[in-house]
Design a protein around this motif. Sequence first.
Motif, short mmCIF file in Angstrom:
data_model
loop_
_atom_site.label_atom_id
_atom_site.label_comp_id
_atom_site.label_asym_id
_atom_site.label_seq_id
_atom_site.Cartn_x
_atom_site.Cartn_y
_atom_site.Cartn_z
N ASN A 110 107.58 26.56 51.96
CA ASN A 110 108.53 27.68 51.96
C ASN A 110 109.87 27.26 51.39
OD1 ASN A 110 107.25 28.62 55.20
ND2 ASN A 110 106.68 29.51 53.24
N PHE A 111 110.34 26.07 51.77
CA PHE A 111 111.64 25.59 51.32
C PHE A 111 111.60 25.23 49.83
CE2 PHE A 111 111.71 24.85 55.89
CZ PHE A 111 112.93 25.42 56.24
N ILE A 112 110.46 24.71 49.38
CA ILE A 112 110.33 24.40 47.95
C ILE A 112 110.34 25.68 47.13
CG2 ILE A 112 108.78 23.46 46.19
CD1 ILE A 112 107.79 21.46 48.30
N ASP A 113 109.59 26.69 47.58
CA ASP A 113 109.57 27.98 46.88
C ASP A 113 110.97 28.58 46.82
OD1 ASP A 113 106.84 27.77 46.59
OD2 ASP A 113 106.38 28.97 48.37
N LYS A 114 111.69 28.51 47.92
CA LYS A 114 113.04 29.08 47.97
C LYS A 114 113.99 28.30 47.07
CE LYS A 114 116.82 30.08 51.16
NZ LYS A 114 117.32 30.01 52.55
N LYS A 115 113.86 26.99 47.03
CA LYS A 115 114.77 26.13 46.25
C LYS A 115 114.76 26.50 44.78
CE LYS A 115 115.60 21.23 45.20
NZ LYS A 115 115.14 19.84 45.48
N TYR A 116 113.60 26.84 44.23
CA TYR A 116 113.48 27.11 42.80
C TYR A 116 113.36 28.60 42.50
CZ TYR A 116 112.90 22.10 42.43
OH TYR A 116 113.10 20.75 42.50
N HIS A 117 113.69 29.43 43.47
CA HIS A 117 113.59 30.88 43.32
C HIS A 117 114.95 31.44 42.91
CE1 HIS A 117 112.02 34.88 43.99
NE2 HIS A 117 110.87 34.38 44.38
N HIS A 118 114.96 32.39 41.97
CA HIS A 118 116.25 32.94 41.53
C HIS A 118 116.76 34.04 42.44
CE1 HIS A 118 113.71 36.14 39.80
NE2 HIS A 118 114.79 36.88 39.80
N LEU A 119 115.89 34.57 43.32
CA LEU A 119 116.33 35.58 44.28
C LEU A 119 116.91 34.90 45.52
CD1 LEU A 119 113.30 38.07 44.17
CD2 LEU A 119 115.48 38.28 42.98
N SER A 120 117.82 35.60 46.18
CA SER A 120 118.43 35.09 47.40
C SER A 120 117.59 35.52 48.60
CB SER A 120 119.86 35.62 47.55
OG SER A 120 120.42 35.21 48.78
N ILE A 121 117.05 34.54 49.33
CA ILE A 121 116.21 34.83 50.49
C ILE A 121 116.74 34.03 51.68
CG2 ILE A 121 113.87 34.76 51.44
CD1 ILE A 121 112.80 34.80 48.61
N ASP A 122 117.00 34.73 52.79
CA ASP A 122 117.48 34.08 54.00
C ASP A 122 116.32 33.78 54.92
OD1 ASP A 122 120.23 34.17 53.35
OD2 ASP A 122 120.32 36.28 53.94
N PHE A 123 116.27 32.57 55.45
CA PHE A 123 115.23 32.15 56.39
C PHE A 123 115.79 32.21 57.82
CE2 PHE A 123 112.50 29.17 53.49
CZ PHE A 123 112.13 30.29 52.75
N PHE A 124 115.08 32.92 58.70
CA PHE A 124 115.44 32.98 60.11
C PHE A 124 114.25 32.49 60.94
CE2 PHE A 124 118.59 35.76 58.35
CZ PHE A 124 119.67 35.73 59.24
N GLU A 125 114.51 31.49 61.77
CA GLU A 125 113.49 30.94 62.65
C GLU A 125 113.69 31.50 64.05
OE1 GLU A 125 111.77 26.74 61.85
OE2 GLU A 125 113.25 26.52 63.45
N PHE A 126 112.59 31.90 64.72
CA PHE A 126 112.74 32.46 66.06
C PHE A 126 111.89 31.72 67.08
CE2 PHE A 126 108.91 34.82 64.82
CZ PHE A 126 108.20 34.89 66.01
N ALA A 127 112.29 31.89 68.34
CA ALA A 127 111.55 31.32 69.45
C ALA A 127 111.76 32.19 70.68
CB ALA A 127 112.01 29.89 69.74
N ILE A 128 110.77 32.18 71.59
CA ILE A 128 110.90 32.87 72.88
C ILE A 128 111.32 31.83 73.90
CG2 ILE A 128 109.74 34.19 74.68
CD1 ILE A 128 110.00 35.73 72.09
N LEU A 129 112.49 32.03 74.51
CA LEU A 129 113.02 31.13 75.52
C LEU A 129 112.94 31.79 76.89
CD1 LEU A 129 116.21 29.88 73.64
CD2 LEU A 129 113.89 28.96 73.54
N THR A 130 112.85 31.00 77.94
CA THR A 130 112.76 31.54 79.29
C THR A 130 113.71 30.80 80.21
OG1 THR A 130 111.02 30.05 80.03
CG2 THR A 130 110.33 32.07 78.93
N ASP A 131 114.18 31.52 81.24
CA ASP A 131 114.84 30.87 82.36
C ASP A 131 114.07 31.26 83.62
OD1 ASP A 131 115.65 33.44 83.04
OD2 ASP A 131 117.67 33.19 82.22
N GLU A 132 114.66 31.17 84.76
CA GLU A 132 113.93 31.43 86.00
C GLU A 132 113.47 32.88 86.11
OE1 GLU A 132 114.57 30.86 90.83
OE2 GLU A 132 116.15 30.30 89.41
N PHE A 133 114.24 33.80 85.48
CA PHE A 133 113.96 35.22 85.68
C PHE A 133 113.65 35.99 84.40
CE2 PHE A 133 116.98 33.86 88.97
CZ PHE A 133 116.20 34.07 90.10
N ASN A 134 114.14 35.54 83.23
CA ASN A 134 114.11 36.38 82.03
C ASN A 134 113.53 35.65 80.83
OD1 ASN A 134 115.53 38.64 83.26
ND2 ASN A 134 117.32 37.31 83.26
N TYR A 135 113.19 36.46 79.81
CA TYR A 135 112.72 35.96 78.53
C TYR A 135 113.71 36.40 77.45
CZ TYR A 135 108.23 35.12 80.82
OH TYR A 135 107.24 34.68 81.67
#
Length: 377
Positions: A110-135
Amino acid sequence: MNLIKTGNSWKFATEADLEDFVWANLKELFGLIPLKRQYYVNGQICDILALRENKQLVVLELKNAEDRYIVQQLTRYYDALQEVKPLEDEIDYQQPISLIAIQPNFHRDNFIDKKYHHLSIDFFEFAILTDEFNYYLQIKNLDNGKVSKIEVPHQDRESNEDIPPHSRGLMNRLAKCSSEQQEGILKIRQKVLSFDKRMEEMSSAISFRYGNGNKKTSKFCAEFYFDSKGTPIIFLWLGLKNNSSDRISRARIWTDWQGNALLEGYVPSGIGVKMNSSKKTLSNRVKIMNELAYNENSKYRREYKYIYQHFKDRNRIARKLNNSEPLTYEERKLLEIDVNNFPVNYGGERPNTYKFDHYDSLNGLVDVALEKWRKRL
C-alpha cells in the motif's frame, strides 16, 4: 453495533458494520458532511461520498481487514467520478477530489503504491479499544499522526449467541466461497435466526432454508442455495409484482456482496435454469457490446448481427421495465450501454441509454422478507 472478539483484540463483525458506524459519525471523525454511500457510478461502487464545508468531494474506502489493492480501488473511483461528474449541484469539481483509505492495518505494498501515485491519498488506520466499561473506535492519520477516538455502542456477540451453531454442511459450503460471500451469508443467517424464536434452519445437500418448520404448512423466509459450482444464490420470500403485491413467492436475489441487491425474478424451486441460461447469455452479450461501443478497433464493429440482436434485447427489456417487472443485473447492464457509439442503428430512432444509480439494500430486502414471514404465521 456488532463487535466480535478475535484473539485478544476486537473488530467490527462485518465491513457493513464498520461502514454504518463511520457513515453515522463522519462529522465527529473527519469533519465531513455525508453525501452518498454505496454510490454506483460508471461501473464502480464507492463506499462513502462526503463533502467538506467548501463542497470539495471526499471519497472514503473502508476495509475491515488488510487489503493490498485499496489504492488501485480508489483510483478507479476517482476516474469514474472525474469522467461522469455526478451530483454537480452539490459538488464543486473545480476542487481536487480527496481520497481516504481506512483499514485496521496497511500492507507494505500500500505504501509503495501511494509513494509513486500522482493522486493524493490519505491513509487512516483504525482499531477497537476497550476499557472496563466501553468500546472505542480509534483512528490514526498515518501521514500526520493525528489520532481521534469515539465511543462505539455495541452488542457483544459472544454474549448474545442463542442461535444454533453452524452445521458442518454449511461450513463445508462456505469454505468454497469468497470472504465477502462468507461474511454476507453468516450475517444474514445471524439476522434471520435471531428474529424470532420460531425461526428454524433446515438443511439439505445443496440448500439451507429458514422458516417455522419443514412441514407442508410451513412458511419460509430465506434460503441459501449452492449451485453445481458451489456458487451461493440467495432467495427471499417477497411480494409478487416486484415486491408490490401482498401475494408472496420465492424471489431470486442478485447481490454484489457489498450490500447492494436486486430482486431479479421469481423461482418456485431450484435456481431457475431458464433464468441462469438467460443471465449467462446476456452477460456474454454485454461484454461484446461494451467492446463494440467503446473500442473503435473492435472486430465486432463489422458484425452487424450483434447490433441487431442488441436492439432486440433492449426492446424486450425496456418492456419489462415499463411494466415494473424485475430486471436482472445483466439486463440493467445491457440497457446502460451507450448506443450512440454504435456504427449503425437498427429499427429507427436510437433508444434511450438508461442509467441505474439505485440498487436495493440487501439488508433492507431481508428485513422485508422477515416482516412478511411474521405476518403469514
